[in-house]
Structure formats: structure tokens, C-alpha cells
Design an enzyme around this catalytic site. Structure first.
Site, mmCIF file in Angstrom:
data_model
loop_
_atom_site.group_PDB
_atom_site.id
_atom_site.type_symbol
_atom_site.label_atom_id
_atom_site.label_comp_id
_atom_site.label_asym_id
_atom_site.label_seq_id
_atom_site.Cartn_x
_atom_site.Cartn_y
_atom_site.Cartn_z
ATOM 1 N N ILE A 36 0.886 -1.232 0.148
ATOM 2 C CA ILE A 36 0.077 -0.034 0.083
ATOM 3 C C ILE A 36 0.862 1.411 -0.107
ATOM 4 O O ILE A 36 0.411 2.324 -0.502
ATOM 5 C CB ILE A 36 -1.121 0.026 1.094
ATOM 6 C CG1 ILE A 36 -2.081 0.823 0.898
ATOM 7 C CG2 ILE A 36 -0.321 0.404 2.398
ATOM 8 C CD1 ILE A 36 -3.145 0.601 1.978
ATOM 9 N N ASN A 93 11.389 -8.973 7.053
ATOM 10 C CA ASN A 93 11.507 -8.514 8.453
ATOM 11 C C ASN A 93 11.050 -9.209 9.518
ATOM 12 O O ASN A 93 9.686 -9.682 9.295
ATOM 13 C CB ASN A 93 11.032 -7.036 8.587
ATOM 14 C CG ASN A 93 11.727 -5.944 7.569
ATOM 15 O OD1 ASN A 93 13.007 -6.038 7.272
ATOM 16 N ND2 ASN A 93 10.843 -5.117 6.892
ATOM 17 N N VAL A 102 3.622 -5.745 10.419
ATOM 18 C CA VAL A 102 2.847 -6.577 10.506
ATOM 19 C C VAL A 102 3.322 -8.062 10.807
ATOM 20 O O VAL A 102 4.142 -8.849 10.285
ATOM 21 C CB VAL A 102 2.094 -6.774 8.910
ATOM 22 C CG1 VAL A 102 0.876 -7.602 9.030
ATOM 23 C CG2 VAL A 102 1.733 -5.326 8.427
ATOM 24 N N HIS A 106 5.718 -12.107 5.660
ATOM 25 C CA HIS A 106 5.744 -11.445 4.429
ATOM 26 C C HIS A 106 7.181 -11.183 3.736
ATOM 27 O O HIS A 106 8.059 -10.853 4.642
ATOM 28 C CB HIS A 106 4.782 -10.339 4.178
ATOM 29 C CG HIS A 106 5.389 -9.195 5.403
ATOM 30 N ND1 HIS A 106 4.966 -9.398 6.417
ATOM 31 C CD2 HIS A 106 5.927 -8.150 5.047
ATOM 32 C CE1 HIS A 106 5.446 -8.316 7.133
ATOM 33 N NE2 HIS A 106 5.970 -7.562 6.520
ATOM 34 N N HIS A 108 9.015 -8.942 0.977
ATOM 35 C CA HIS A 108 9.010 -8.035 0.129
ATOM 36 C C HIS A 108 9.909 -8.244 -1.281
ATOM 37 O O HIS A 108 10.952 -8.428 -0.931
ATOM 38 C CB HIS A 108 9.661 -6.574 0.859
ATOM 39 C CG HIS A 108 8.899 -6.216 2.098
ATOM 40 N ND1 HIS A 108 8.201 -5.107 2.240
ATOM 41 C CD2 HIS A 108 8.944 -6.555 3.394
ATOM 42 C CE1 HIS A 108 7.876 -4.892 3.275
ATOM 43 N NE2 HIS A 108 8.325 -5.653 4.210
HETATM 44 P P1 5GP Z 1 7.103 -4.791 7.572
HETATM 45 O O1 5GP Z 1 7.622 -3.417 8.229
HETATM 46 O O2 5GP Z 1 6.056 -5.592 8.510
HETATM 47 O O3 5GP Z 1 7.912 -5.675 6.857
HETATM 48 O O4 5GP Z 1 6.222 -4.431 6.454
HETATM 49 C C1 5GP Z 1 4.927 -4.382 6.448
HETATM 50 C C2 5GP Z 1 4.599 -3.713 5.014
HETATM 51 O O5 5GP Z 1 2.990 -3.813 4.995
HETATM 52 C C3 5GP Z 1 4.649 -2.116 4.892
HETATM 53 O O6 5GP Z 1 5.507 -1.988 3.792
HETATM 54 C C4 5GP Z 1 3.381 -1.615 4.614
HETATM 55 O O7 5GP Z 1 3.299 -0.413 3.688
HETATM 56 C C5 5GP Z 1 2.422 -2.826 4.323
HETATM 57 N N1 5GP Z 1 1.029 -2.529 4.484
HETATM 58 C C6 5GP Z 1 0.577 -2.315 5.706
HETATM 59 N N2 5GP Z 1 -0.710 -2.537 5.716
HETATM 60 C C7 5GP Z 1 -1.037 -2.623 4.573
HETATM 61 C C8 5GP Z 1 -2.336 -2.842 3.839
HETATM 62 O O8 5GP Z 1 -3.406 -2.860 4.543
HETATM 63 N N3 5GP Z 1 -2.320 -3.147 2.622
HETATM 64 C C9 5GP Z 1 -1.051 -3.548 1.956
HETATM 65 N N4 5GP Z 1 -1.269 -3.872 0.634
HETATM 66 N N5 5GP Z 1 -0.028 -3.332 2.485
HETATM 67 C C10 5GP Z 1 -0.055 -2.740 3.840
#
Ligand code: 5GP
Length: 122
Positions: A36, A93, A102, A106, A108
Site C-alpha cells: 500500500i 523483516n 505486520v 511476508h 517484500h
Molecule cells: P514490515 O515492516 O512488517 O516488513 O512491512 C509491512 C508492509 O505492509 C509495509 O511495507 C506496509 O506498507 C504494508 N502494509 C501495511 N498495511 C497494508 C495494507 O493494508 N495493505 C497493503 N497492501 N500493504 C500494507
């Protein structure tokens, strides 16, 4: 360490269809969708459908079928998006030091611009 999965996290809601997403690929055990807040021209997240907090949780406890599907899904997204051409980066991460936002595994996939060094100096 026993992982405690929070089924109210945002990706669990995406998997249940409670929040929309821009899907790139869906397989039996995996879902890929656009971030997003993209940090590169291409920024896709690939998640397993199962309740795994982070990569090591998945690698230790997922079934062979889930692991195969997830690995192939990442490969398919890379091929679909043509990242081989200019290069790319995979990041996953985990936890506090990894600054995981989150708590659902996941990866990236980032591409489409020079991505710099992997880590900034502390
Ligand atoms: P983290 O920091 O956990 O590795 O990355 C979480 C990712 O999830 C971030 O890049 C953030 O932009 C993405 N993200 C958070 N909420 C949403 C959402 O509701 N939809 C989508 N498509 N991405 C999200």
C-alpha cells in the site's frame, strides 16, 4: 520459541477478504499483492495463507506443501514482474530488531530503481 499468531493483524484481514488488496498472484497456499506504500516502482508482498508470524516460524513449522508453494509463488511473482532484468531485493523483516510492522510472514519484493546498500550504517 513458541510463536503466538495474532489473527487480527492486517494481512489476516486481507486473507479473510475483510480488507481489499491489489492481488498479483494467488495460489493454494500463498497470496501476493502490491504494498500500500510502495518503496520502489515495484513493491510486492508475498504471504503464506497459513498463520505464520515470520520466516523462521514458517520454515520450522509449515508443511512441505506450503513451503514449496510459497517458494514457487515468490518465483512466479519475480517472473511475472520481470525483476530479473534490472535486479531486485527480497526482504523479510522479523520481530523488534527487524522492525516488523505486520506480524504475519511476508517477503517484500522490491525492484525498479537502484536500491542502495542492504543496510545503512548504524
Ligand atoms: P514490515 O515492516 O512488517 O516488513 O512491512 C509491512 C508492509 O505492509 C509495509 O511495507 C506496509 O506498507 C504494508 N502494509 C501495511 N498495511 C497494508 C495494507 O493494508 N495493505 C497493503 N497492501 N500493504 C500494507
Amino acid at each position: 520459541m513458541a510463536y503466538d499468531y495474532d489473527d487480527q493483524n492486517i494481512f489476516a484481514k486481507i486473507l479473510r477478504g475483510e480488507i481489499p488488496n491489489d492481488t498479483v498472484l494467488e495460489t493454494d497456499y500463498s497470496l501476493a499483492f502490491r504494498d500500500i506504500h510502495p518503496q520502489a516502482p515495484l513493491h510486492v508482498l508475498v504471504i503464506p495463507k497459513g498463520p505464520y508470524v515470520c520466516y523462521d516460524h514458517f520454515a520450522q513449522e509449515a508443511s512441505d506443501a506450503e513451503i514449496l508453494d510459497y517458494t514457487r509463488a515468490i518465483g512466479k511473482v519475480c517472473a511475472l514482474e520481470g525483476v530479473e532484468e534490472g535486479g531486485f531485493r527480497l526482504i523479510s523483516n522479523a520481530g523488534e530488531a527487524g522492525v516488523q510492522e505486520v506480524p504475519h510472514l511476508h517477503v517484500h519484493i522490491l525492484a525498479g530503481r537502484p536500491l542502495g546498500r542492504m543496510l545503512a550504517k548504524a
